[in-house]
Design a protein around this motif. Structure first.
Motif, PDB file in Angstrom:
ATOM      1  N   ALA A  96       0.956  -1.472  -0.037  1.00 35.34           N
ATOM      2  CA  ALA A  96      -0.355  -0.254  -0.053  1.00 35.34           C
ATOM      3  C   ALA A  96       1.035   1.325   0.271  1.00 35.34           C
ATOM      4  N   LEU A  97       1.760   1.127   0.303  1.00 37.63           N
ATOM      5  CA  LEU A  97       2.954   2.215   0.195  1.00 37.63           C
ATOM      6  C   LEU A  97       3.590   2.336  -0.616  1.00 37.63           C
ATOM      7  N   ALA A  98       4.418   1.911  -0.885  1.00 38.84           N
ATOM      8  CA  ALA A  98       4.487   1.816  -2.106  1.00 38.84           C
ATOM      9  C   ALA A  98       3.708   1.952  -3.777  1.00 38.84           C
ATOM     10  N   LYS A  99       2.593   2.169  -3.809  1.00 31.43           N
ATOM     11  CA  LYS A  99       1.207   2.955  -4.111  1.00 31.43           C
ATOM     12  C   LYS A  99       0.818   3.772  -4.193  1.00 31.43           C
ATOM     13  N   LEU A 100       1.298   4.689  -2.893  1.00 27.53           N
ATOM     14  CA  LEU A 100       0.682   5.995  -2.866  1.00 27.53           C
ATOM     15  C   LEU A 100       1.584   6.889  -3.842  1.00 27.53           C
ATOM     16  N   ALA A 101       0.622   7.718  -4.257  1.00 29.24           N
ATOM     17  CA  ALA A 101       1.079   9.262  -4.995  1.00 29.24           C
ATOM     18  C   ALA A 101       1.668   9.927  -3.918  1.00 29.24           C
ATOM     19  N   PRO A 102       2.570  10.660  -4.315  1.00 23.99           N
ATOM     20  CA  PRO A 102       3.060  11.920  -3.058  1.00 23.99           C
ATOM     21  C   PRO A 102       1.619  12.464  -2.757  1.00 23.99           C
ATOM     22  N   GLY A 103       1.171  12.747  -1.411  1.00 24.45           N
ATOM     23  CA  GLY A 103       1.248  13.861  -0.360  1.00 24.45           C
ATOM     24  C   GLY A 103       0.123  13.617   0.850  1.00 24.45           C
ATOM     25  N   GLU A 104      -0.805  14.067   1.224  1.00 19.94           N
ATOM     26  CA  GLU A 104      -1.013  13.694   2.747  1.00 19.94           C
ATOM     27  C   GLU A 104      -1.907  12.719   2.118  1.00 19.94           C
ATOM     28  N   TYR A 105      -1.681  11.805   3.651  1.00 19.82           N
ATOM     29  CA  TYR A 105      -2.713  11.227   3.896  1.00 19.82           C
ATOM     30  C   TYR A 105      -2.223  10.878   5.759  1.00 19.82           C
ATOM     31  N   GLN A 106      -3.898   9.647   6.308  1.00 23.09           N
ATOM     32  CA  GLN A 106      -4.065  10.046   6.903  1.00 23.09           C
ATOM     33  C   GLN A 106      -3.643   7.918   7.701  1.00 23.09           C
ATOM     34  N   LEU A 107      -2.862   8.069   8.844  1.00 23.78           N
ATOM     35  CA  LEU A 107      -3.233   6.117   8.820  1.00 23.78           C
ATOM     36  C   LEU A 107      -4.346   6.214   9.747  1.00 23.78           C
ATOM     37  N   VAL A 108      -5.425   4.819   9.609  1.00 19.58           N
ATOM     38  CA  VAL A 108      -6.189   4.956  10.305  1.00 19.58           C
ATOM     39  C   VAL A 108      -6.190   3.555  11.294  1.00 19.58           C
ATOM     40  N   LEU A 109      -6.420   3.306  12.432  1.00 21.86           N
ATOM     41  CA  LEU A 109      -7.199   2.087  13.616  1.00 21.86           C
ATOM     42  C   LEU A 109      -8.186   2.266  13.582  1.00 21.86           C
ATOM     43  N   GLU A 110      -8.494   1.403  13.410  1.00 22.80           N
ATOM     44  CA  GLU A 110     -10.212   0.995  14.292  1.00 22.80           C
ATOM     45  C   GLU A 110     -10.003  -0.828  14.991  1.00 22.80           C
ATOM     46  N   ALA A 111     -10.279  -0.099  16.344  1.00 20.88           N
ATOM     47  CA  ALA A 111     -10.282  -2.056  17.473  1.00 20.88           C
ATOM     48  C   ALA A 111     -11.541  -1.935  17.251  1.00 20.88           C
ATOM     49  N   ALA A 112     -12.056  -3.110  17.486  1.00 20.64           N
ATOM     50  CA  ALA A 112     -13.943  -3.774  17.709  1.00 20.64           C
ATOM     51  C   ALA A 112     -12.649  -5.043  19.074  1.00 20.64           C
TER      52      ALA A 112
END
Length: 170
Positions: A114-130
């Motif tokens: 997923a990181l290798a395919k990212l275009a330059p820019g701003e992102y958010q890392l999202v964690l969801e726990a249940a």
């Protein structure tokens, strides 16, 4: 063998590609004082600024249940399930893994697809726990890709997740 190719590229005046940047995630899973404790299922993914899905990094769930029954509760991570989870057939090599015990956990995503395919820019890392017989929580941590300098960004959950920090390095 690799040395020959590097030498051949250098001799030909071609530049060797720069090494990819990497990401380190530290996440705390708090020990909760409840009568029936179950380890949380956790999904970790990347979102674009418009909150659209950019890629999965990890999914921690009960992989040891018979007949892959651990997948039954993946849909309790509702946001992740709607964005990409329902399209996956678990287990996914390189993404899925076992739940984690309470404590601090560090995960490296240097070679994550997923990181290798990212275009330059701003992102958010999202964690969801249940958690089964428990709550659900989501934490978002902003980052810039690819990083120009080593940067650490932090956030904190309130119930199912504790301290979360994301470090990106060029």
């Amino acid at each position: 063998m690799l040395i020959r190719y590097v030498t051949a590229l250098s001799a030909a005046g071609l530049a060797w590609p720069a090494l990819a940047a990497d990401m380190a995630l530290k996440v705390e899973i708090p020990r909760l004082a409840v009568a029936e404790y179950h380890r949380p299922y956790v999904a970790i993914w990347i979102e674009k600024p418009d909150q659209s899905f950019a890629g999965n990094l990890a999914v921690w769930y009960d992989i040891k249940m018979r007949n892959n029954e651990g997948t039954k509760w993946l849909k309790d991570m509702r946001a992740w399930w709607r964005k990409s989870g329902r399209e996956l057939t678990m287990p996914v090599d390189g993404i899925s893994g076992a739940t984690r015990a309470p404590g601090e956990h560090t995960v490296q995503f240097a070679d994550a697809t997923a990181l290798a395919k990212l275009a330059p820019g701003e992102y958010q890392l999202v964690l969801e726990a249940a958690r089964e017989v428990g709550g659900r929580e989501q934490v978002k941590v902003p980052f810039v890709w690819p990083p120009k300098a080593a940067t650490t960004t932090q956030a904190r959950g309130e119930h199912e997740l504790g301290a979360v920090s994301v470090t990106v390095k060029p």
